[in-house]
Design a protein around this motif. Structure first.
Motif, PDB file in Angstrom:
ATOM      1  N   GLN A  99       0.834  -1.209   0.000  1.00 51.63           N
ATOM      2  CA  GLN A  99       0.000   0.000   0.000  1.00 51.63           C
ATOM      3  C   GLN A  99       0.873   1.265   0.000  1.00 51.63           C
ATOM      4  OE1 GLN A  99      -3.956  -1.999   2.102  1.00 51.63           O
ATOM      5  NE2 GLN A  99      -2.714  -0.642   3.339  1.00 51.63           N
ATOM      6  N   SER A 126      -4.410   1.338   6.032  1.00 53.62           N
ATOM      7  CA  SER A 126      -5.739   0.867   5.658  1.00 53.62           C
ATOM      8  C   SER A 126      -6.703   1.682   6.503  1.00 53.62           C
ATOM      9  CB  SER A 126      -5.921  -0.614   6.020  1.00 53.62           C
ATOM     10  OG  SER A 126      -5.040  -1.420   5.285  1.00 53.62           O
ATOM     11  N   LYS A 183      -9.620   1.292   7.406  1.00 53.70           N
ATOM     12  CA  LYS A 183     -10.463   0.581   8.371  1.00 53.70           C
ATOM     13  C   LYS A 183      -9.730   0.332   9.696  1.00 53.70           C
ATOM     14  CE  LYS A 183      -9.888  -4.341   7.403  1.00 53.70           C
ATOM     15  NZ  LYS A 183     -10.592  -5.615   7.275  1.00 53.70           N
ATOM     16  N   ASP A 184      -8.400   0.459   9.684  1.00 52.89           N
ATOM     17  CA  ASP A 184      -7.627   0.285  10.920  1.00 52.89           C
ATOM     18  C   ASP A 184      -7.372   1.612  11.645  1.00 52.89           C
ATOM     19  OD1 ASP A 184      -7.437  -2.450  10.413  1.00 52.89           O
ATOM     20  OD2 ASP A 184      -5.593  -2.219   9.262  1.00 52.89           O
ATOM     21  N   ARG A 222     -16.884 -10.128  11.720  1.00 52.35           N
ATOM     22  CA  ARG A 222     -17.031 -11.317  10.880  1.00 52.35           C
ATOM     23  C   ARG A 222     -17.627 -12.468  11.686  1.00 52.35           C
ATOM     24  NH1 ARG A 222     -11.151 -10.032   8.252  1.00 52.35           N
ATOM     25  NH2 ARG A 222     -11.880  -8.697   6.557  1.00 52.35           N
ATOM     26  N   VAL A 273      -1.848 -11.176   6.240  1.00 56.76           N
ATOM     27  CA  VAL A 273      -2.618 -11.956   5.269  1.00 56.76           C
ATOM     28  C   VAL A 273      -1.891 -13.253   4.904  1.00 56.76           C
ATOM     29  CG1 VAL A 273      -3.509 -11.944   2.899  1.00 56.76           C
ATOM     30  CG2 VAL A 273      -3.808  -9.927   4.362  1.00 56.76           C
ATOM     31  N   ARG A 333      -2.144 -15.849   7.648  1.00 57.74           N
ATOM     32  CA  ARG A 333      -3.484 -16.438   7.760  1.00 57.74           C
ATOM     33  C   ARG A 333      -3.710 -17.486   6.671  1.00 57.74           C
ATOM     34  NH1 ARG A 333      -7.380 -11.270   9.331  1.00 57.74           N
ATOM     35  NH2 ARG A 333      -5.666  -9.971  10.042  1.00 57.74           N
ATOM     36  N   LEU A 339     -11.320 -13.081   4.818  1.00 54.76           N
ATOM     37  CA  LEU A 339     -10.350 -11.985   4.698  1.00 54.76           C
ATOM     38  C   LEU A 339     -10.958 -10.900   3.812  1.00 54.76           C
ATOM     39  CD1 LEU A 339      -7.134 -14.044   3.865  1.00 54.76           C
ATOM     40  CD2 LEU A 339      -7.483 -12.688   5.925  1.00 54.76           C
ATOM     41  N   ALA A 340     -10.329  -9.737   3.794  1.00 56.36           N
ATOM     42  CA  ALA A 340     -10.774  -8.684   2.881  1.00 56.36           C
ATOM     43  C   ALA A 340     -10.310  -9.000   1.459  1.00 56.36           C
ATOM     44  CB  ALA A 340     -10.208  -7.336   3.313  1.00 56.36           C
ATOM     45  N   ALA A 387      -9.736  -6.859  -0.811  1.00 59.30           N
ATOM     46  CA  ALA A 387      -8.735  -5.862  -1.216  1.00 59.30           C
ATOM     47  C   ALA A 387      -7.324  -6.313  -0.873  1.00 59.30           C
ATOM     48  CB  ALA A 387      -9.035  -4.512  -0.561  1.00 59.30           C
ATOM     49  N   GLY A 388      -7.136  -6.831   0.351  1.00 57.79           N
ATOM     50  CA  GLY A 388      -5.807  -7.259   0.766  1.00 57.79           C
ATOM     51  C   GLY A 388      -5.324  -8.426  -0.084  1.00 57.79           C
ATOM     52  N   ARG A 399      -4.431  -7.133  -3.593  1.00 59.87           N
ATOM     53  CA  ARG A 399      -3.191  -6.351  -3.625  1.00 59.87           C
ATOM     54  C   ARG A 399      -1.965  -7.258  -3.575  1.00 59.87           C
ATOM     55  NH1 ARG A 399      -6.012  -2.165   0.498  1.00 59.87           N
ATOM     56  NH2 ARG A 399      -7.042  -0.937  -1.104  1.00 59.87           N
ATOM     57  N   GLN A 417     -13.521  -0.324   4.743  1.00 53.25           N
ATOM     58  CA  GLN A 417     -12.726  -1.427   4.199  1.00 53.25           C
ATOM     59  C   GLN A 417     -12.414  -1.169   2.724  1.00 53.25           C
ATOM     60  OE1 GLN A 417     -13.312  -5.372   5.716  1.00 53.25           O
ATOM     61  NE2 GLN A 417     -13.610  -6.211   3.676  1.00 53.25           N
ATOM     62  N   GLY A 418     -11.197  -1.477   2.322  1.00 51.78           N
ATOM     63  CA  GLY A 418     -10.789  -1.327   0.927  1.00 51.78           C
ATOM     64  C   GLY A 418     -10.249   0.052   0.574  1.00 51.78           C
ATOM     65  N   ALA A 419     -10.304   0.992   1.529  1.00 52.01           N
ATOM     66  CA  ALA A 419      -9.802   2.351   1.259  1.00 52.01           C
ATOM     67  C   ALA A 419      -8.467   2.570   1.967  1.00 52.01           C
ATOM     68  CB  ALA A 419     -10.814   3.401   1.714  1.00 52.01           C
TER      69      ALA A 419
HETATM   70  N1  LIG Z   1      -7.361  -6.017   9.787  1.00 50.90           N
HETATM   71  C1  LIG Z   1      -6.218  -6.032   8.944  1.00 50.90           C
HETATM   72  C2  LIG Z   1      -6.516  -5.465   7.603  1.00 50.90           C
HETATM   73  N2  LIG Z   1      -6.585  -4.128   7.420  1.00 50.90           N
HETATM   74  C3  LIG Z   1      -6.911  -3.894   6.120  1.00 50.90           C
HETATM   75  C4  LIG Z   1      -7.024  -5.114   5.484  1.00 50.90           C
HETATM   76  C5  LIG Z   1      -7.385  -5.293   4.069  1.00 50.90           C
HETATM   77  C6  LIG Z   1      -7.228  -4.114   3.166  1.00 50.90           C
HETATM   78  C7  LIG Z   1      -8.318  -3.092   3.261  1.00 50.90           C
HETATM   79  O1  LIG Z   1      -9.377  -3.302   3.861  1.00 50.90           O
HETATM   80  O2  LIG Z   1      -8.107  -2.002   2.693  1.00 50.90           O
HETATM   81  C8  LIG Z   1      -6.761  -6.115   6.415  1.00 50.90           C
HETATM   82  C9  LIG Z   1      -6.744  -7.572   6.202  1.00 50.90           C
HETATM   83  C10 LIG Z   1      -8.102  -8.211   6.247  1.00 50.90           C
HETATM   84  O3  LIG Z   1      -9.008  -7.738   6.956  1.00 50.90           O
HETATM   85  O4  LIG Z   1      -8.262  -9.263   5.605  1.00 50.90           O
END
Ligand SMILES: NCc1[nH]cc(CCC(=O)O)c1CC(=O)O
Length: 318
Positions: A25, A87, A89-90, A138, A158, A161, A175-176, A178-179, A182, A204-206
């Motif tokens: 990223q 990311s 979402k974090d 989830r 990732v 996992r 899992l996401a 996006a990850g 990428r 998520q994904g941004a």
């Molecule tokens: N929690 C970890 C995390 N933070 C962002 C992503 C994926 C990339 C995104 O959401 O942009 C992931 C991995 C996942 O949840 O599988």
């Protein structure tokens, strides 16, 4: 932000975590910045964070997801880096004072992915199958769909996992998308888990860039990567999340999408969910309105969720 040794080349240093996804990223942002600003020199400053190092305890136990940001913010405060890539979402709903998000990049795939070496989707899993995910969001949605599943913790990056899935520790993991995409693991996605039945994490994904809010040059350089529609959607999702509780490690899901009829102003639709990882109870709400009201729509969906009992579900984990 420095001008190096008389060459007049501006230098921008990006603090980043060292996981393969974080590095991807950050390289992606570095390449986009170089393209937007010819002559700009961009370097990565990889660092390890407490969130990456402590894998044997839950994130909540060691202080929440903000841990992934702390070391990067300290590096910016010390002047060792100019910005950081996350990311979104974090990123906690409330930033540390003195920091800003000058750019949110165009969102990639927002959906979660069902990943398994034997089964095509959640409904095909055998009775009592073992599914790996440490995300309460989830877990709550899996419980709601399939009360019989055995949910097991699964943390780490990732690649880790996927390796644990392949080792046979789980029948499936979530899992996401996006990850996975990428890192070149598109082929591992057995099915995309989509709205309205399954909702992703807010934002998520941004990808977002963070910098000090007084770093005028950095703010201006980063603004070139801003994607307005993505910002509108994540503002609504994060506004809902903030109005519910303000932290990240909770069973909360949200997805905003934009629609446009010819000759009409853009409309924003926000779907939200709060669930229970313990027993699969869940409340849902959605609302459509003008894209200009993204913040208010987020607050209203949060209020609707609270009116349906979200407070009790959140009280179980807060
Ligand atoms: N929690 C970890 C995390 N933070 C962002 C992503 C994926 C990339 C995104 O959401 O942009 C992931 C991995 C996942 O949840 O599988």
């Amino acid at each position: 932000m420095r001008c190096d040794n008389g060459r007049m080349n501006q230098l921008l240093r990006i603090a980043t975590r060292k996981s393969p996804l974080a590095l991807w990223q950050s390289e992606h942002v570095a390449a986009a910045l170089r393209e937007a600003h010819p002559g700009l020199e961009v370097r990565l400053v990889p660092m390890s964070t407490r969130g990456d190092e402590v894998l044997d305890r839950s994130l909540a136990a060691i202080g929440g997801k903000g841990l992934f940001l702390k070391e990067l913010e300290l590096a910016m405060q010390r002047g060792e880096a100019d910005c950081a890539v996350h990311s979104l979402k974090d990123v906690p709903m409330e930033l540390e004072p003195g920091f800003a998000l000058p750019a949110v990049l165009e969102r990639a795939d927002h959906a979660d992915a069902f990943v398994s070496n034997h089964y095509d989707d959640v409904s095909r899993l055998p009775d009592g199958a073992v599914v790996g995910t440490s995300s309460l969001r989830r877990q709550a949605q899996l419980r709601a769909l399939r009360p019989d599943l055995r949910l097991r913790d699964l943390r780490g990056n990732v690649n880790t996992r996927l390796a644990r899935l392949d080792a046979g520790d789980y029948d499936a993991i979530v899992l996401a998308c996006a990850g996975l995409q990428r890192l070149g693991f598109d082929g591992r996605i057995r099915c995309r888990m989509t709205a309205p039945g399954w909702l992703p994490a807010p934002a998520q994904g941004a990808i977002a860039i963070e910098c000090r809010d007084d770093a005028t040059d950095v703010l201006a350089l980063c603004a070139a990567l801003e994607h307005a529609d993505t910002r509108t959607c994540v503002v609504a999702e994060r506004s809902m999340n903030r109005a519910l509780h303000g932290s990240c490690h909770v069973p909360v899901a949200a997805l905003a999408t934009l629609g446009q009829e010819p000759g009409e102003p853009a409309t924003l639709r926000l779907d939200g969910m709060v669930g229970s990882a313990a027993d699969g109870r869940a409340v849902r709400a959605s609302l459509q309105g003008s894209a200009e009201d993204a913040v208010a729509i987020g607050v209203e969906v949060a209020q609707a969720l609270l009116a349906r009992g979200a407070g009790d579900l959140l009280a179980e984990v807060l």
